[in-house]
Design an enzyme around this catalytic site. Structure first.
Site, mmCIF file in Angstrom:
data_model
loop_
_atom_site.group_PDB
_atom_site.id
_atom_site.type_symbol
_atom_site.label_atom_id
_atom_site.label_comp_id
_atom_site.label_asym_id
_atom_site.label_seq_id
_atom_site.Cartn_x
_atom_site.Cartn_y
_atom_site.Cartn_z
ATOM 1 N N GLU A 201 32.581 34.690 -146.016
ATOM 2 C CA GLU A 201 33.346 35.887 -145.668
ATOM 3 C C GLU A 201 32.414 37.095 -145.629
ATOM 4 O O GLU A 201 31.312 37.062 -146.185
ATOM 5 C CB GLU A 201 34.438 36.128 -146.720
ATOM 6 C CG GLU A 201 35.480 35.033 -146.769
ATOM 7 C CD GLU A 201 36.201 34.826 -145.450
ATOM 8 O OE1 GLU A 201 36.778 35.788 -144.936
ATOM 9 O OE2 GLU A 201 36.167 33.709 -144.915
ATOM 10 N N LYS B 57 44.388 30.566 -149.405
ATOM 11 C CA LYS B 57 44.712 29.363 -148.621
ATOM 12 C C LYS B 57 45.754 28.498 -149.336
ATOM 13 O O LYS B 57 46.673 27.993 -148.705
ATOM 14 C CB LYS B 57 43.437 28.572 -148.345
ATOM 15 C CG LYS B 57 42.522 29.291 -147.345
ATOM 16 C CD LYS B 57 41.157 28.647 -147.305
ATOM 17 C CE LYS B 57 40.276 29.262 -146.227
ATOM 18 N NZ LYS B 57 38.867 28.886 -146.368
ATOM 19 N N THR C 51 31.657 35.621 -135.494
ATOM 20 C CA THR C 51 31.444 34.165 -135.532
ATOM 21 C C THR C 51 32.595 33.420 -134.858
ATOM 22 O O THR C 51 32.391 32.649 -133.913
ATOM 23 C CB THR C 51 31.324 33.695 -137.010
ATOM 24 O OG1 THR C 51 30.280 34.440 -137.634
ATOM 25 C CG2 THR C 51 31.030 32.224 -137.097
ATOM 26 N N VAL C 52 33.814 33.657 -135.330
ATOM 27 C CA VAL C 52 34.959 32.896 -134.807
ATOM 28 C C VAL C 52 35.314 33.361 -133.391
ATOM 29 O O VAL C 52 35.538 32.540 -132.489
ATOM 30 C CB VAL C 52 36.182 33.036 -135.759
ATOM 31 C CG1 VAL C 52 37.386 32.294 -135.186
ATOM 32 C CG2 VAL C 52 35.835 32.508 -137.149
ATOM 33 N N GLU D 285 46.818 28.316 -137.545
ATOM 34 C CA GLU D 285 46.206 27.039 -137.951
ATOM 35 C C GLU D 285 44.813 27.226 -138.542
ATOM 36 O O GLU D 285 44.429 26.558 -139.502
ATOM 37 C CB GLU D 285 46.125 26.102 -136.717
ATOM 38 C CG GLU D 285 45.598 24.734 -137.006
ATOM 39 C CD GLU D 285 46.467 23.948 -138.002
ATOM 40 O OE1 GLU D 285 47.550 23.536 -137.632
ATOM 41 O OE2 GLU D 285 46.028 23.769 -139.155
HETATM 42 P P1 NDP Z 1 32.770 38.232 -138.335
HETATM 43 O O1 NDP Z 1 32.473 39.349 -139.258
HETATM 44 O O2 NDP Z 1 31.671 37.368 -137.859
HETATM 45 O O3 NDP Z 1 33.540 38.776 -137.049
HETATM 46 C C1 NDP Z 1 34.507 39.798 -137.080
HETATM 47 C C2 NDP Z 1 34.332 40.621 -135.832
HETATM 48 O O4 NDP Z 1 35.434 41.524 -135.721
HETATM 49 C C3 NDP Z 1 33.047 41.466 -135.877
HETATM 50 O O5 NDP Z 1 32.427 41.495 -134.610
HETATM 51 C C4 NDP Z 1 33.576 42.835 -136.292
HETATM 52 O O6 NDP Z 1 32.769 43.895 -135.862
HETATM 53 C C5 NDP Z 1 34.913 42.847 -135.544
HETATM 54 N N1 NDP Z 1 35.839 43.791 -136.120
HETATM 55 C C6 NDP Z 1 36.066 44.051 -137.427
HETATM 56 N N2 NDP Z 1 37.005 45.018 -137.551
HETATM 57 C C7 NDP Z 1 37.357 45.387 -136.301
HETATM 58 C C8 NDP Z 1 38.253 46.341 -135.778
HETATM 59 N N3 NDP Z 1 38.971 47.137 -136.549
HETATM 60 N N4 NDP Z 1 38.377 46.445 -134.435
HETATM 61 C C9 NDP Z 1 37.642 45.664 -133.635
HETATM 62 N N5 NDP Z 1 36.758 44.743 -134.069
HETATM 63 C C10 NDP Z 1 36.622 44.599 -135.390
HETATM 64 O O7 NDP Z 1 33.891 37.345 -139.057
HETATM 65 P P2 NDP Z 1 34.262 35.830 -138.779
HETATM 66 O O8 NDP Z 1 34.313 35.575 -137.328
HETATM 67 O O9 NDP Z 1 33.474 34.957 -139.649
HETATM 68 O O10 NDP Z 1 35.753 35.799 -139.377
HETATM 69 C C11 NDP Z 1 36.822 36.398 -138.710
HETATM 70 C C12 NDP Z 1 38.128 35.999 -139.399
HETATM 71 O O11 NDP Z 1 38.258 34.572 -139.380
HETATM 72 C C13 NDP Z 1 38.180 36.372 -140.883
HETATM 73 O O12 NDP Z 1 39.517 36.626 -141.216
HETATM 74 C C14 NDP Z 1 37.726 35.098 -141.592
HETATM 75 O O13 NDP Z 1 38.232 34.986 -142.889
HETATM 76 C C15 NDP Z 1 38.357 34.059 -140.694
HETATM 77 N N6 NDP Z 1 37.733 32.752 -140.721
HETATM 78 C C16 NDP Z 1 36.378 32.627 -140.617
HETATM 79 C C17 NDP Z 1 35.796 31.383 -140.605
HETATM 80 C C18 NDP Z 1 34.338 31.193 -140.482
HETATM 81 O O14 NDP Z 1 33.891 30.041 -140.611
HETATM 82 N N7 NDP Z 1 33.547 32.228 -140.258
HETATM 83 C C19 NDP Z 1 36.624 30.178 -140.715
HETATM 84 C C20 NDP Z 1 38.048 30.412 -140.810
HETATM 85 C C21 NDP Z 1 38.561 31.659 -140.809
HETATM 86 P P3 NDP Z 1 31.572 44.373 -136.846
HETATM 87 O O15 NDP Z 1 30.653 43.210 -137.014
HETATM 88 O O16 NDP Z 1 30.958 45.507 -136.123
HETATM 89 O O17 NDP Z 1 32.213 44.748 -138.147
HETATM 90 N N1 HSE Z 2 34.610 31.652 -145.786
HETATM 91 C C1 HSE Z 2 35.530 30.609 -145.502
HETATM 92 C C2 HSE Z 2 34.999 29.324 -146.079
HETATM 93 C C3 HSE Z 2 35.713 30.478 -144.027
HETATM 94 O O1 HSE Z 2 33.823 29.271 -146.429
HETATM 95 O O2 HSE Z 2 35.765 28.373 -146.215
HETATM 96 C C4 HSE Z 2 36.779 29.476 -143.660
HETATM 97 O O3 HSE Z 2 38.045 29.919 -143.995
#
Ligand code: NDP
Ligand code: HSE
Length: 404
Positions: A184, A199, A10-11, A123
């Site tokens: 998450e 947080k 997602t991010v 951030e």
């Molecule tokens: P996702 O699960 O959507 O994305 C994570 C990505 O990283 C997936 O494509 C996953 O692959 C890949 N990945 C996981 N482990 C590995 C690894 N060891 N090597 C390479 N790639 C890897 O998560 P989000 O994007 O939602 O979140 C990412 C981070 O950002 C988290 O720490 C989350 O807490 C934080 N965050 C998220 C927010 C949100 O709104 N979603 C907001 C703020 C922070 P696979 O899917 O195959 O496991």
């Molecule tokens: N899972 C978290 C939330 C993502 O819902 O606030 C943002 O840190």
């Protein structure tokens, strides 16, 4: 300037979209073009043009001297911690949205960044797209911070809002929040309050300059909140919000994450859906409030890319961030003073009198379904528990803290 992205979920996919959509203005602000050279992920993305940048071996990124900034959006501690350490030690700045990593290893990674004259920026780890880390670190530095209280989790705020406004079930709204990319990977982190806990640990560590251990913060989530609680909240002209707070009290600091009943006139009561808001009280500036989308692809990616721009602008300079490894001893949770809303099952004729005898004068709330409901006066947590224990023969349907 060449950037590598770790994680294309997602991010991570949002980071690519932001950099590509706003490339011109980003280039002006960074003073140079920002180009993603690699994307590390576990999977391939055969139907996405990003596939040509996909690598599966982190060492390709680590050993490429052209890559000066690494942005991580994978989540979790392993391998994120080792990747962060290795990048900083190699002289690459590291940007992350991963609050688990920051809450656990923030102080150490900041120190490594300082030693190697690069930057560790996070951030997006608190409040999604809301600028809050940079203000704490750079704008409010003239103040002693006395309190930070906020709605710090978008998923739970989304769930509480939809349960209240649309009468939907917890499970139904959680599923929607997952589909929208807010939750998450393990949504227990959201609904049990662990995410908000990390947080507030990050924010309080920055506010007080010393390490607040997230494991020391008493944490409750929203899984016990029912539709009936929402009906009571409405009767009391209140709403229920999951709040994270840290406050200086006397010479102590206390921190907590829990659902709270807050009056509808409270500024945080109007913060709905995926929005977060963070209230900061300084001893000079007084009250500040930061508001915006606390989760979701583009708002979060916006904060990640802003950190990439900052890292590019500060190439060769470490942005000093005060967060010592020395741990703050938090005030014992039993000694924190708070008022409670309580619902008791099957009120018999004498129950009100017993409650008054045990708790002293309480504010009775018009009850549903033959229950007895009341709000206590403010008292220490330990005294509340002792008094409630004296009613152990009565089923407690809910107990929710009330924000003064
Ligand atoms: P996702 O699960 O959507 O994305 C994570 C990505 O990283 C997936 O494509 C996953 O692959 C890949 N990945 C996981 N482990 C590995 C690894 N060891 N090597 C390479 N790639 C890897 O998560 P989000 O994007 O939602 O979140 C990412 C981070 O950002 C988290 O720490 C989350 O807490 C934080 N965050 C998220 C927010 C949100 O709104 N979603 C907001 C703020 C922070 P696979 O899917 O195959 O496991
Ligand atoms: N899972 C978290 C939330 C993502 O819902 O606030 C943002 O840190």
């Amino acid at each position: 300037m060449k950037v590598a992205l770790l994680g294309y979920g997602t991010v991570g996919s949002g980071v690519v979209e932001v950099i590509r959509s706003n490339s011109e203005s980003i280039e002006k602000r960074a003073g140079k073009p920002i180009e993603i050279k690699y994307v590390l992920d576990l999977r391939d993305f055969p139907n996405d043009p990003i596939n040509e940048l996909i690598v599966h071996d982190f060492n390709v990124i680590l050993e490429d001297e052209e890559v000066e900034i690494v942005a991580e959006a994978m989540g979790g501690i392993n391998p994120a911690y080792n990747f962060a350490k290795a990048c900083l030690e190699k002289g690459k700045s590291y940007v992350t949205s991963n609050k688990e990593l920051v809450a656990l290893h923030g102080a150490e990674l900041l120190e490594i960044a300082r030693i190697h004259n690069v930057n560790f920026l996070f951030e997006a780890s608190v409040g999604g797209g809301i600028p809050i880390i940079r203000p704490l670190n750079q704008s409010i530095t003239a103040d002693e911070i006395n309190e930070i209280t906020g709605i710090l989790n978008g998923t739970t705020n989304y769930i509480l809002t939809k349960m209240k406004d649309e009468g939907r079930t917890f499970e139904d709204v959680l599923k929607e929040a997952q589909e929208l990319g807010y939750a998450e990977k393990n949504p227990a982190a959201d609904v049990e309050g662990y995410d908000a806990c990390r947080k507030i640990a990050i924010l309080s560590s920055l506010a007080f300059g010393e390490h607040v251990n997230f494991e020391d913060i008493p944490t409750e989530g929203i899984t016990k909140i029912t539709k009936e609680d929402m009906v009571y909240a409405e009767k009391m002209n209140c709403v229920i919000k999951l709040l994270g707070t840290c406050q200086r009290q006397d010479d102590n600091v206390f921190a907590r994450v829990s659902p709270m009943l807050i009056s509808k006139s409270h500024p945080l009561a109007m913060v709905n859906d995926v929005f977060n808001a963070i209230f900061v009280k300084g001893n000079m500036v007084d009250d500040l409030m930061f508001y915006g989308k606390g989760a979701g692809k583009l708002p979060t990616a916006s904060a990640v890319v802003a950190d990439i721009v900052d890292a590019a602008k500060h190439k060769g300079t470490n942005i000093m961030t005060i967060w010592n490894r020395e741990k703050i001893d938090l005030k014992a949770k039993e000694d924190v003073r708070v008022a409670y809303f309580v619902r008791l099952e099957n009120a018999d004729a004498g129950l009100g009198e017993r409650v008054n005898e045990i708790f002293g004068e309480v504010k009775q709330v018009e009850a549903l379904n033959g229950e007895y409901a009341f709000v206590t006066r403010v008292m220490k947590e330990k005294h509340f528990s002792e008094k409630l224990e004296a009613l152990s023969d009565v089923k407690v349907l809910s107990k929710i803290r009330v924000q003064e």
